[in-house]
Design an enzyme around this catalytic site. Structure first.
Site, PDB file in Angstrom:
ATOM      1  CD1 TRP A  98      -2.340  -2.136   1.654  1.00  0.00           C
ATOM      2  CD2 TRP A  98      -3.044  -1.028  -0.160  1.00  0.00           C
ATOM      3  NE1 TRP A  98      -3.389  -2.836   1.105  1.00  0.00           N
ATOM      4  CE2 TRP A  98      -3.838  -2.178  -0.007  1.00  0.00           C
ATOM      5  CE3 TRP A  98      -3.294  -0.183  -1.241  1.00  0.00           C
ATOM      6  CZ2 TRP A  98      -4.878  -2.508  -0.878  1.00  0.00           C
ATOM      7  CZ3 TRP A  98      -4.325  -0.496  -2.119  1.00  0.00           C
ATOM      8  CH2 TRP A  98      -5.099  -1.651  -1.923  1.00  0.00           C
ATOM      9  CG  ASP A 173      -3.200   3.983   3.958  1.00  0.00           C
ATOM     10  OD1 ASP A 173      -4.245   3.824   4.621  1.00  0.00           O
ATOM     11  OD2 ASP A 173      -2.941   3.351   2.920  1.00  0.00           O
ATOM     12  CE  LYS A 197      -9.213  -2.584   3.448  1.00  0.00           C
ATOM     13  NZ  LYS A 197      -8.104  -1.743   3.077  1.00  0.00           N
TER      14      LYS A 197
HETATM   15  C1  LIG Z   1      -7.481  -1.374   1.697  1.00  0.00           C
HETATM   16  C2  LIG Z   1      -6.361  -0.436   1.777  1.00  0.00           C
HETATM   17  C3  LIG Z   1      -6.196   0.588   0.845  1.00  0.00           C
HETATM   18  C4  LIG Z   1      -7.093   0.762  -0.348  1.00  0.00           C
HETATM   19  O1  LIG Z   1      -8.349   1.137   0.008  1.00  0.00           O
HETATM   20  P1  LIG Z   1      -9.478   1.486  -1.077  1.00  0.00           P
HETATM   21  O2  LIG Z   1     -10.613   1.913  -0.231  1.00  0.00           O
HETATM   22  O3  LIG Z   1      -9.746   0.220  -1.839  1.00  0.00           O
HETATM   23  O4  LIG Z   1      -8.952   2.539  -1.939  1.00  0.00           O
HETATM   24  C5  LIG Z   1      -5.146   1.462   1.030  1.00  0.00           C
HETATM   25  N1  LIG Z   1      -4.302   1.340   2.063  1.00  0.00           N
HETATM   26  C6  LIG Z   1      -4.424   0.360   2.976  1.00  0.00           C
HETATM   27  C7  LIG Z   1      -3.453   0.268   4.113  1.00  0.00           C
HETATM   28  C8  LIG Z   1      -5.464  -0.560   2.873  1.00  0.00           C
HETATM   29  O5  LIG Z   1      -5.602  -1.524   3.793  1.00  0.00           O
END
Ligand SMILES: *Cc1c(COP(=O)(O)O)cnc(C)c1O
Length: 362
Positions: A98, A173, A197
């Site tokens: 990511w 993030d 998540k």
């Molecule tokens: C799932 C995830 C993403 C992507 O998320 P989207 O909502 O599909 O854009 C980005 N970073 C992390 C750490 C993730 O777990």
């Protein structure tokens, strides 16, 4: 028993509440998704979701909470668009798939904007088996911001404690790290995560940004792409994903009723201890590739002696009612996501299954 990585399991009481209110929301004779986003019924839900989040995480008054769309992936682009000016540079700490993506999207913007991005630290060489320490990062103290990922959902790599990379504004993030434990967001200039998540359905993205940082964002972008405009409009600049935010409200109300972040953190740490314990108890059969000290409490990854056994493991677990155990297609293996709504009893059942499977197949 749903161990999906995202979209992931949701707390049953939050879903039951949605079921009970589906056809008649707040005595209005219609569902919440049929209400105007400017009407008092929806606005009460919207404001309650924001207030619950502020209370649960103890978000200080210095920070705005936003509900946006486009997922964490949209933030990979919006952050540099707002905060990486022409001639500027941003630092990236790359600890998995990511943060790699975040860096790639920022690079595309930097090329357009006449700015640059640097990799201040990367753990790619060992195959993303650990987090990067601040003291090994080659930071640019003049960076517009430094971006890092607190939990790498695919590689199962997580910062055990909050850290800080230098003096530049910290942008994180936190998609799969959000709201499972107490975190002080005050030191962060901006954090973001997709709701799917740990706090709701896909389609809602939570952003928490320091007001002064958000105000410094680039002002000549289309309004819809500016954090400032969303903040000024209380996340009602255009039609928000109303049903998604309603479900986030239900999940947050459930979490508060459970005792908030202290209670859920104890529960989550106990689940992770059971699962890593099961891996360690059959260490000749199960192997966690992530170094100790970087092992995620949210996404636990491990390998079996062969891909054939991994496939059998997933198939047999499914017959016992456990789904979502297949590792991400880019890395293979097994991945178990232990988000808030995963019941401790499911993890106990999985640990028992692992023990039995190792006896039979090992
Ligand atoms: C799932 C995830 C993403 C992507 O998320 P989207 O909502 O599909 O854009 C980005 N970073 C992390 C750490 C993730 O777990």
């Amino acid at each position: 028993m749903n161990f999906n990585a995202g979209p992931a399991t949701l707390p049953l009481p939050a879903l039951e509440r949605a079921r009970d209110e589906l056809l008649d929301f707040a005595g209005s004779g219609m569902s919440v998704m049929e209400h105007s986003h400017r009407g008092k019924e929806y606005e009460a839900v919207h404001d309650e979701a924001l207030a619950l989040l502020r209370r649960l995480l103890a978000v200080p008054a210095t920070h705005e909470i936003l509900f946006l769309q486009g997922g964490a992936s949209m933030q990979f682009a919006l952050v540099p668009m707002s905060f990486l000016p022409p001639g500027g540079s941003a630092d990236f700490v790359v600890t998995g798939a990511w943060s790699e993506k975040a860096h790639a999207e920022a690079s595309a913007w930097a090329a357009l904007a006449g700015a640059s991005v640097r990799v201040a630290a990367s753990t790619k060489e060992g195959g993303y088996r650990r987090v990067a320490r601040p003291d090994e990062a080659k930071l640019d103290e003049g960076a517009a911001y430094v971006h890092w990922t607190t939990n790498e959902t695919i590689h199962g790599v997580q910062y055990p404690e909050p850290v800080r990379f230098g003096r530049a504004p910290q942008v994180c993030d936190m998609s799969s790290d959000f709201l499972w434990r107490k975190v002080d967001v005050a030191p962060f200039s901006l954090v973001y995560g997709g709701a799917q998540k740990n706090i709701g359905p896909s389609g809602v993205t939570v952003v928490i940004g320091a007001r002064d940082f958000v105000d410094r964002g680039r002002k000549d972008l289309p309004n819809i792409l500016q954090y400032r405009a969303h903040a000024e409009a209380n996340s009602l600049l255009n039609t928000p994903p109303t049903f998604g935010i309603y479900l986030v409200r239900n999940v947050l109300a459930w979490l508060e009723g459970l005792g908030g972040l202290d209670a859920i953190e104890r529960r989550n740490r106990a689940k992770a201890a059971v699962l890593y314990g099961a891996i360690g108890a059959d260490a000749g059969f199960y192997r966690c590739p992530v170094e100790e000290g970087s092992r995620s409490a949210m996404n636990v990854v491990f390998r079996l002696p062969s891909e054939e056994l991994e496939k059998r493991f997933v198939d047999e677990a499914k017959k016992q009612g456990m789904v979502g155990l297949k590792g991400h297609r880019s890395v293979g293996g097994i991945r178990v996501s232990l988000y808030n709504a995963v019941e401790p009893g499911w993890v106990d059942a999985l640990a028992q299954f692992m023990k039995d499977f190792a006896r039979r197949a090992g």
